[in-house]
Design an enzyme around this catalytic site. Structure first.
Site, mmCIF file in Angstrom:
data_model
loop_
_atom_site.group_PDB
_atom_site.id
_atom_site.type_symbol
_atom_site.label_atom_id
_atom_site.label_comp_id
_atom_site.label_asym_id
_atom_site.label_seq_id
_atom_site.Cartn_x
_atom_site.Cartn_y
_atom_site.Cartn_z
ATOM 1 N N ASP A 1 -9.328 -1.302 5.237
ATOM 2 C CA ASP A 1 -8.615 -1.887 6.383
ATOM 3 C C ASP A 1 -7.127 -2.066 6.092
ATOM 4 O O ASP A 1 -6.302 -2.100 7.015
ATOM 5 C CB ASP A 1 -9.197 -3.259 6.723
ATOM 6 C CG ASP A 1 -10.711 -3.278 6.767
ATOM 7 O OD1 ASP A 1 -11.328 -3.004 5.711
ATOM 8 O OD2 ASP A 1 -11.274 -3.579 7.831
ATOM 9 N N GLN B 1 -7.521 -2.278 -1.852
ATOM 10 C CA GLN B 1 -8.443 -3.411 -1.940
ATOM 11 C C GLN B 1 -9.519 -3.385 -0.850
ATOM 12 O O GLN B 1 -10.691 -3.656 -1.105
ATOM 13 C CB GLN B 1 -7.664 -4.721 -1.880
ATOM 14 C CG GLN B 1 -8.414 -5.892 -2.434
ATOM 15 C CD GLN B 1 -7.477 -7.058 -2.701
ATOM 16 O OE1 GLN B 1 -7.121 -7.787 -1.787
ATOM 17 N NE2 GLN B 1 -7.068 -7.233 -3.946
ATOM 18 N N PHE B 2 -9.149 -3.072 0.363
ATOM 19 C CA PHE B 2 -10.060 -2.806 1.480
ATOM 20 C C PHE B 2 -9.460 -1.638 2.262
ATOM 21 O O PHE B 2 -8.243 -1.573 2.431
ATOM 22 C CB PHE B 2 -10.193 -4.014 2.421
ATOM 23 C CG PHE B 2 -10.947 -5.178 1.854
ATOM 24 C CD1 PHE B 2 -12.304 -5.352 2.125
ATOM 25 C CD2 PHE B 2 -10.308 -6.124 1.070
ATOM 26 C CE1 PHE B 2 -12.994 -6.436 1.607
ATOM 27 C CE2 PHE B 2 -10.995 -7.207 0.551
ATOM 28 C CZ PHE B 2 -12.347 -7.365 0.813
ATOM 29 N N GLU C 1 0.810 -1.217 0.000
ATOM 30 C CA GLU C 1 0.000 0.000 0.000
ATOM 31 C C GLU C 1 0.847 1.273 0.000
ATOM 32 O O GLU C 1 0.437 2.291 -0.565
ATOM 33 C CB GLU C 1 -0.953 -0.013 1.196
ATOM 34 C CG GLU C 1 -2.130 -0.969 1.053
ATOM 35 C CD GLU C 1 -1.742 -2.440 1.210
ATOM 36 O OE1 GLU C 1 -2.503 -3.317 0.763
ATOM 37 O OE2 GLU C 1 -0.665 -2.704 1.790
ATOM 38 N N HIS D 1 -11.648 -6.670 7.466
ATOM 39 C CA HIS D 1 -12.414 -6.464 6.237
ATOM 40 C C HIS D 1 -13.705 -5.700 6.514
ATOM 41 O O HIS D 1 -14.572 -5.631 5.646
ATOM 42 C CB HIS D 1 -12.774 -7.801 5.570
ATOM 43 C CG HIS D 1 -11.589 -8.599 5.127
ATOM 44 N ND1 HIS D 1 -10.868 -9.388 5.978
ATOM 45 C CD2 HIS D 1 -10.995 -8.710 3.916
ATOM 46 C CE1 HIS D 1 -9.872 -9.970 5.315
ATOM 47 N NE2 HIS D 1 -9.929 -9.575 4.056
ATOM 48 N N ILE E 1 -5.116 -0.112 4.357
ATOM 49 C CA ILE E 1 -4.405 1.102 3.953
ATOM 50 C C ILE E 1 -3.307 1.507 4.935
ATOM 51 O O ILE E 1 -2.424 2.306 4.604
ATOM 52 C CB ILE E 1 -5.398 2.275 3.768
ATOM 53 C CG1 ILE E 1 -4.789 3.370 2.886
ATOM 54 C CG2 ILE E 1 -5.830 2.832 5.110
ATOM 55 C CD1 ILE E 1 -5.760 4.493 2.542
ATOM 56 N N PRO F 1 -0.463 0.356 6.035
ATOM 57 C CA PRO F 1 0.950 0.416 5.628
ATOM 58 C C PRO F 1 1.280 1.651 4.788
ATOM 59 O O PRO F 1 2.434 2.063 4.732
ATOM 60 C CB PRO F 1 1.138 -0.870 4.805
ATOM 61 C CG PRO F 1 0.106 -1.803 5.327
ATOM 62 C CD PRO F 1 -1.071 -0.928 5.634
#
Length: 650
Positions: free
Chosen positions: A408, A405-406, A383, A453, A410, A412
């Protein structure tokens, strides 16, 4: 007896850099400035940036004034930054060691170590996509090479064979910590085909190695890592003393690149001792004049501090679409992304699994990579790379529209979001900006997502100045918010609520509703309920129950959290006098708390209140895996209805 050569102009710059370090140390002691980071001992590396073209990009690290001077930045401009003057590159907003120049393509620095590395790789990627012959140079200290973002930048650059040179300025210390036992170079982590060990105190060696690396990058033959060993002749900053942790023998044994260069030039017949002394005196006088002139300039005006946090408001054009009246948020998102790619040739998309055949985990990008094969590109599971490369691409004029992608996942990339993306326009005093659209599925109410998620966490994102945050709850707002974000010049984070994004919603013919405008879901007279995302559906159900009790609920879908439509909130409160805020983020630190705090503390809004506002939010607990447990911690129709009646009965 000075001979004409590149060596002499470079020597003059090195002498100016050294004289500036001494001048800044004096000014620190005089209380004229708070921060000084000496480049003394690193000056030979100017031989790298001295060979760059104006169109090349430089991403320096904080100890980088020497490299900026090598690329052409006037010392007067650096003095303005050092003294935090109104005309400095940041207008006094950023630390003096974080200078930059839009004209010279010197990207403004930041304090978190290695945070410049991935954006630099993003710019190099853009240069390759544009088939330019220009290159990017990124410098960092050897201490920062233990940061994950450094490795991500190196990996991405090698993967894509980017036209980039990384300069590792290894002075053997990360502040006071010796780095010999911990740096990747000494641990032999790097493949020798990608890095070159350089005597960073020898100007001639640095110049020769850099020349080859620059030619390699311009010839599209990939990146180089120059591991340059230097000696830091001064303490880490003016605020500490390296005598406390370095031995006298070590300090006496340090190599001075200016002395080494001087001796070689004298031996080669380029200059005499007298020539050198003359050049040194001229450099000191030039620096004295530059800093004295800068010292007389105007201080920044505190009344201007809010300028350039966001770009100017614009008139948005309307999105043409051929979708039917009933559609889903997923279809609308795919449509607006397609329209964006076909309308704006500078849009590039990057994210995990977004290429065909998958088209993203939820199909947001279905078939887009087939239509735009060079512009819809799969990203690694990294990320920081996704967000950081967007920063570098935007510097070149691209519009990154990147998928996480999610939401959750992000975290990093959090450093890039808070360090680079959100601060760039403000910290550069409007010289640079970072147009960027980040989007991600978000939220719960879709059982079995569990901890990673099902998060929303919009309270985190709204806490970041300079970042716009929106959460659509229907197809119309997906179209409007994305289309507006494509046209704006600021970074936007758009969160797509998973529970309702396949629910069919109506499309109507109306003007585009941009960021900063709420939607009245239904009018009412007794209670205002503010909500967004997944909770809109719950509030509608609670309002129906309230209607049966003769309670008229006005539902406001905030949709754009930053900027927030305070005018719309006030208009509703002036009618109802009661407020409930509902969100699925956890209670403490959520954006709903900020809304209520603003309403009760500002007479502009509080004058309308008949009762205390109520907040309905997730408990301060993680989201569990089992569906029964998940729904137990989230806002429900019952909890929303109870809060509505509480505002009536108090």
């Amino acid at each position: 007896m000075i001979k004409t050569s590149w060596q002499i102009p470079l020597l003059k710059l090195m002498l100016q850099s050294r004289a500036a370090d001494k001048r800044e140390a004096i000014l620190i002691r005089q209380g004229k400035a708070p921060t000084h980071l000496s480049c003394s001992g690193h000056e030979a590396l100017m031989a790298i940036t001295y060979q760059l073209e104006k169109e090349d990009y430089l991403y320096p690290y904080p100890r980088g004034c020497h490299l900026m001077m090598g690329k052409g930045l006037n010392r007067r401009e650096i003095a303005q930054d050092f003294l935090a003057k109104a005309n400095s590159s940041s207008g006094g907003r950023s630390m003096s060691i974080h200078s930059g120049s839009r004209e010279l393509n010197i990207f403004p620095g930041t304090a978190p170590t290695a945070s410049q590395c991935i954006p630099a790789a993003g710019t190099a990627w853009g240069q390759k996509l544009l088939k330019q012959k220009f290159i990017t140079v990124c410098s960092t200290g050897e201490g920062a090479t233990r940061e994950g973002e450094f490795f991500e930048a190196i990996s991405f650059s090698i993967e894509h064979q980017l036209p980039i040179i990384f300069i590792i300025e290894d002075n053997h210390y990360a502040i006071s910590t010796p780095t010999k036992s911990m740096s990747p170079f000494h641990l032999k982590i790097f493949d020798s085909s990608h890095f070159l060990r350089v005597n960073g105190s020898d100007v001639l060696e640095v110049y020769g190695v850099a020349e080859k690396a620059i030619n390699k990058a311009r010839s599209n033959n990939g990146p180089s890592i120059l591991w340059c060993e230097v000696d830091r002749l001064d303490s880490h900053t003016a605020g500490e003393d390296h005598n406390l942790y370095r031995s006298k023998e070590e300090l006496l044994d340090m190599k001075d690149p200016i002395v080494i260069f001087k001796e070689k030039l004298i031996k080669g017949g380029y200059i005499t001792d007298q020539d050198f002394n003359t050049l040194k005196e001229e450099a000191e006088n030039d620096i004295l004049n530059s800093y004295q002139a800068a010292d007389k300039e105007e201080e920044p005006d505190a009344n201007d501090i809010r300028k350039h946090l966001y770009g100017p408001l614009i008139e948005h054009n309307l999105l043409p679409h051929s979708l039917g009246k009933d559609t889903t948020m997923v279809k609308s998102l795919n449509h607006v992304l397609d329209k964006g790619l076909s309308t704006y040739p500078n849009i590039i998309m990057f994210g995990q699994d977004i290429e065909a055949p998958k088209g993203g985990v939820f199909g947001f990008t279905k078939n887009l990579s087939t239509k735009y094969p060079d512009r819809v590109i799969n990203a690694p599971i990294a990320e920081s790379t996704i967000i950081g490369t967007a920063v570098g691409l935007s510097a070149l004029g691209f519009l990154p529209v990147f998928e996480i992608q999610f939401i959750d996942f992000i975290t990093p990339g959090f450093d890039q979001l808070v360090t680079q993306v959100s601060t760039l326009r403000w910290r550069s005093n409007g010289q640079w900006c970072c147009p960027l659209v980040l989007y991600a599925p978000y939220g719960a109410y879709l059982p079995s997502g569990g901890l990673w998620h099902s998060q929303s966490n919009e309270g985190w994102w709204t806490h970041i100045p300079g970042l716009r945050v929106a959460i659509p709850s229907n197809s119309e707002d997906v179209l409007d918010l994305f289309w507006a974000a494509f046209q704006d010049k600021d970074p936007s984070l758009i969160l797509i609520p998973k529970h309702i994004f396949r629910k069919k919603t109506q499309l109507t013919a109306r003007p585009l509703r941009p960021f900063g405008k709420l939607r009245i879901v239904q009018p009412g007279n007794d209670v205002t309920v503010i909500c967004w995302g997944n909770t809109v559906e719950l509030v509608e159900q609670a309002a129906m129950i309230a209607k049966n009790q003769d309670i008229s609920v006005e539902i406001l879908d905030l949709r754009s959290l930053v900027p927030c439509d305070w005018e719309g909130v006030e208009k509703s409160l002036s009618k109802t006098g009661r407020l409930v805020v509902v969100h699925e983020d956890n209670k403490t630190g959520g954006f709903g708390s900020s809304i209520i705090a603003e309403v009760v503390s500002n007479k502009k809004y509080s004058q309308y209140l008949y009762s205390m506002p109520q907040l309905v939010a997730r408990d301060d607990i993680h989201i569990p895996f089992h569906a029964k447990l998940e729904y137990a911690v989230l806002p429900s129709v019952a909890s929303i209805y109870n809060s509505i009646t509480k505002t009536i009965n108090e």
